[in-house]
Scaffold this motif. Sequence first.
Motif, PDB file in Angstrom:
ATOM      1  N   SER A 147       0.845  -1.194   0.000  1.00 38.29           N
ATOM      2  CA  SER A 147       0.000   0.000   0.000  1.00 38.29           C
ATOM      3  C   SER A 147       0.879   1.242   0.000  1.00 38.29           C
ATOM      4  CB  SER A 147      -0.916   0.011   1.228  1.00 38.29           C
ATOM      5  OG  SER A 147      -1.734  -1.143   1.247  1.00 38.29           O
ATOM      6  N   PRO A 148       0.597   2.224  -0.871  1.00 33.98           N
ATOM      7  CA  PRO A 148       1.428   3.435  -0.932  1.00 33.98           C
ATOM      8  C   PRO A 148       1.425   4.187   0.397  1.00 33.98           C
ATOM      9  CG  PRO A 148      -0.014   3.280  -2.845  1.00 33.98           C
ATOM     10  CD  PRO A 148      -0.466   2.229  -1.871  1.00 33.98           C
ATOM     11  N   GLY A 149       2.568   4.717   0.781  1.00 29.22           N
ATOM     12  CA  GLY A 149       2.690   5.465   2.022  1.00 29.22           C
ATOM     13  C   GLY A 149       4.064   6.095   2.108  1.00 29.22           C
ATOM     14  N   VAL A 154       9.937   7.220   0.471  1.00 32.74           N
ATOM     15  CA  VAL A 154      11.340   7.292   0.888  1.00 32.74           C
ATOM     16  C   VAL A 154      12.218   6.335   0.078  1.00 32.74           C
ATOM     17  CG1 VAL A 154      12.913   6.736   2.785  1.00 32.74           C
ATOM     18  CG2 VAL A 154      10.918   8.162   3.214  1.00 32.74           C
ATOM     19  N   VAL A 155      11.801   5.081  -0.044  1.00 32.04           N
ATOM     20  CA  VAL A 155      12.628   4.100  -0.756  1.00 32.04           C
ATOM     21  C   VAL A 155      12.770   4.465  -2.232  1.00 32.04           C
ATOM     22  CG1 VAL A 155      12.826   1.700  -1.477  1.00 32.04           C
ATOM     23  CG2 VAL A 155      12.086   2.244   0.838  1.00 32.04           C
ATOM     24  N   SER A 156      11.672   4.840  -2.869  1.00 33.19           N
ATOM     25  CA  SER A 156      11.735   5.175  -4.294  1.00 33.19           C
ATOM     26  C   SER A 156      12.614   6.397  -4.528  1.00 33.19           C
ATOM     27  CB  SER A 156      10.330   5.411  -4.855  1.00 33.19           C
ATOM     28  OG  SER A 156       9.680   6.483  -4.189  1.00 33.19           O
ATOM     29  N   ARG A 157      12.525   7.398  -3.668  1.00 36.55           N
ATOM     30  CA  ARG A 157      13.335   8.601  -3.857  1.00 36.55           C
ATOM     31  C   ARG A 157      14.813   8.312  -3.606  1.00 36.55           C
ATOM     32  NH1 ARG A 157      15.528  12.948  -1.307  1.00 36.55           N
ATOM     33  NH2 ARG A 157      15.494  14.892  -2.503  1.00 36.55           N
ATOM     34  N   ILE A 158      15.122   7.515  -2.585  1.00 35.73           N
ATOM     35  CA  ILE A 158      16.519   7.154  -2.327  1.00 35.73           C
ATOM     36  C   ILE A 158      17.090   6.387  -3.514  1.00 35.73           C
ATOM     37  CG2 ILE A 158      17.967   5.601  -0.965  1.00 35.73           C
ATOM     38  CD1 ILE A 158      16.418   6.460   1.505  1.00 35.73           C
ATOM     39  N   ALA A 159      16.326   5.435  -4.045  1.00 37.06           N
ATOM     40  CA  ALA A 159      16.812   4.626  -5.162  1.00 37.06           C
ATOM     41  C   ALA A 159      17.043   5.457  -6.411  1.00 37.06           C
ATOM     42  CB  ALA A 159      15.825   3.500  -5.456  1.00 37.06           C
ATOM     43  N   ILE A 160      16.154   6.393  -6.667  1.00 34.97           N
ATOM     44  CA  ILE A 160      16.226   7.150  -7.907  1.00 34.97           C
ATOM     45  C   ILE A 160      17.232   8.294  -7.841  1.00 34.97           C
ATOM     46  CG2 ILE A 160      14.481   8.964  -7.529  1.00 34.97           C
ATOM     47  CD1 ILE A 160      13.295   8.221 -10.230  1.00 34.97           C
ATOM     48  N   ILE A 208      13.399  17.417   2.013  1.00 37.42           N
ATOM     49  CA  ILE A 208      13.197  17.119   0.594  1.00 37.42           C
ATOM     50  C   ILE A 208      12.866  18.401  -0.166  1.00 37.42           C
ATOM     51  CG2 ILE A 208      11.710  15.925  -1.067  1.00 37.42           C
ATOM     52  CD1 ILE A 208      11.427  13.664   0.941  1.00 37.42           C
ATOM     53  N   TRP A 209      11.969  19.212   0.395  1.00 36.27           N
ATOM     54  CA  TRP A 209      11.569  20.463  -0.266  1.00 36.27           C
ATOM     55  C   TRP A 209      12.759  21.408  -0.417  1.00 36.27           C
ATOM     56  CZ3 TRP A 209       6.773  22.167  -2.154  1.00 36.27           C
ATOM     57  CH2 TRP A 209       6.730  23.526  -2.504  1.00 36.27           C
ATOM     58  N   SER A 261       6.827  17.692  -4.942  1.00 40.22           N
ATOM     59  CA  SER A 261       5.623  16.856  -4.836  1.00 40.22           C
ATOM     60  C   SER A 261       5.799  15.799  -3.750  1.00 40.22           C
ATOM     61  CB  SER A 261       5.322  16.185  -6.175  1.00 40.22           C
ATOM     62  OG  SER A 261       5.058  17.138  -7.178  1.00 40.22           O
ATOM     63  N   ALA A 262       6.992  15.169  -3.723  1.00 43.40           N
ATOM     64  CA  ALA A 262       7.271  14.171  -2.683  1.00 43.40           C
ATOM     65  C   ALA A 262       7.248  14.817  -1.303  1.00 43.40           C
ATOM     66  CB  ALA A 262       8.626  13.515  -2.944  1.00 43.40           C
TER      67      ALA A 262
END
Length: 209
Positions: free
Chosen positions: A19-21, A26-32, A90-91, A189-190
């Motif tokens: 489920s998105p949360g 966090v994981v997707s942003r760190i990976a990318i 992040i911002w 956005s994140a």
Amino acid sequence: MSSGIFISIMAALAVGAMSPGPSFVVVSRIAISRSRLDGLAAAFGMGAGGVVFAVLALAGLTALLSQFEWLYVLLKVAGGAYLVYIAVNIWRSAGQPLEVSDTVNGNRAPRLSFMTALLTQLSNPKTIIVYASIFAALLPRTVPLSLIVALPLGVFVVEAGWYSIVAFAFSARHPRRLYLAAKSWIDRSAGVVMAGLGLRLILAGVSDR
């Protein structure tokens, strides 16, 4: 019988993990934005956080939280504040240029990614309620020792396994290229999403008083 119970619990937890949360953000942003190794370190951080919650649920911490409501409220507010803190960082970094590669300078970056993911996972005390609810619904009254040992290991596999898939997907070349082309908008956005999740957790804690 124990194997059937174990599989049922793992299936229920897998649905929750997907489920998105905040963990996904966090994981997707760190990976990318860092590297695939960092993304995998973050996935393992999520797995370690899941193990902590599983152990606490098995130990009966939820009974303590239900008895001392102020403690649960405090955990919600503190967790929400941490998510808002991540959102602000992040911002603020949205406008900064970024060079990404699959090489890591030293061992600090993966450790930092692991800790960031671990703290993000632990920042949401609602997760332990979910774990405890699933355990209470599916575990027998007397839990076999084999299940007590297997459940934390299974939780780690589910959490780390899912977020490893996320890390591999978002550290691929095409997602990175898209990220670099629109870094400021994606980061902002994140940040907004993360701040919203944090504020929601804080408001939920305040309304529970």
